[in-house]
Enzyme design. Sequence first.
Site, PDB file in Angstrom:
ATOM      1  N   HIS A   3       3.590  10.908   0.755  1.00  0.00           N
ATOM      2  CA  HIS A   3       4.482  10.244   1.704  1.00  0.00           C
ATOM      3  C   HIS A   3       5.957  10.326   1.315  1.00  0.00           C
ATOM      4  O   HIS A   3       6.811  10.597   2.157  1.00  0.00           O
ATOM      5  CB  HIS A   3       4.070   8.778   1.863  1.00  0.00           C
ATOM      6  N   HIS A  21       0.853  -1.190   0.000  1.00  0.00           N
ATOM      7  CA  HIS A  21       0.000   0.000   0.000  1.00  0.00           C
ATOM      8  C   HIS A  21       0.887   1.238   0.000  1.00  0.00           C
ATOM      9  O   HIS A  21       0.699   2.144  -0.797  1.00  0.00           O
ATOM     10  CB  HIS A  21      -0.935   0.001   1.207  1.00  0.00           C
ATOM     11  N   GLU A  41       1.095   8.179  -3.532  1.00  0.00           N
ATOM     12  CA  GLU A  41       1.986   7.717  -2.471  1.00  0.00           C
ATOM     13  C   GLU A  41       3.270   8.543  -2.423  1.00  0.00           C
ATOM     14  O   GLU A  41       3.764   8.876  -1.344  1.00  0.00           O
ATOM     15  CB  GLU A  41       2.307   6.227  -2.655  1.00  0.00           C
TER      16      GLU A  41
END
Length: 354
Positions: free
Chosen positions: A143, A77, A139
């Site tokens: 992040h 993920h 992502e």
Amino acid sequence: MKFLSIAASLAVTLSVVSALPVRSSLFEKRDVCPVDVLSCTSDSTGVDKCCLPEMGLILLTQQWYQGLGPADEFTVHGLWPDTCSGGQGPATGCDAARIYDDIEPRLQNYPSAPAGFLNEMNTYWSSYKGDNNAFWAHEWSKHGTCVSNLAPSCSANFVPDQDVFAYFSKTLALRAQYNLYDALAAKNILPGSTPNVADMHTAIQAAFGVDAQINCLKGVLSEIWIYFRVKNHDQYVPVAPLTTGSCKGYISYPVKSGSVTPPKSTTTTTTQASTTTTTTRASTTTTRATTTSPTSPIPTGKQTGSCSVSGATVCVSPGSSPYYSKCNQGIWILNQCKSGLSCHSDTQTTTHCA
């Protein structure tokens, strides 16, 4: 002209000073970063964010999602940097200048990417929405930009997209190193079963030396999070999770569609006699037991309540259904054969999937 030259020299000096660890002098290089200091510890206070990530508690989040990846692999993920207390980073990421929506071509064109890297990404980091590039862009932007020691300013010889490739390649390497399917299978916890989550925690602890956070949706396994701190710039050290997760008691670990990855094998040879030893993944296919004549009619249907013969299995509908009940720690638990297989009765308490 002399004034401009002095100003330019001063600007270069200030940029060098700002790039150095706070405990270093102007003449020291960045390789003086402490090698044994873990992020999010008292010793990491004041260490330059190019040595250790500023958000120093990092989560490797792996998911068990129907239709994503091989049938015997968890997929990624994300790799999420958190504050030391577990707080999330900004929803919009940490560097607006590096918000990208074209991650796939950046990875494809990165000169140092190994052959097949994009295939690995598509296999082990795929999106349930079908748009992998959009998933990766999210992502990275939210992040990846928050992993401070990957910032371009932290590298003296930065090349375009070095930070992007480093983030995704490190994540894939961690997924392979902390292979959850193998960790669970080593304790005979396999898809199609309904394990006690306590046994899953034990299996993960045995494999990696630390526990993990195991999360469920309505009693079905969804994700497993492994926590890390970082030392020596990019060495990820697993640590205990902040919480054990939302799964409680017996949960469903469902069979996932997809192909099975090739078995891993090793070959060893002795000096006296040549021998070959092959190690393969644990198989989810039950070996057919030797058929004997039961002393009474073979039971069928979903078994419930308590049971006395540990490991006994009973088909719900022999030959036509993949489901069977298994006696697990004195309780009947519903299980499922691998995709495409049905349960068949052998004896009073023994079945096989075929």
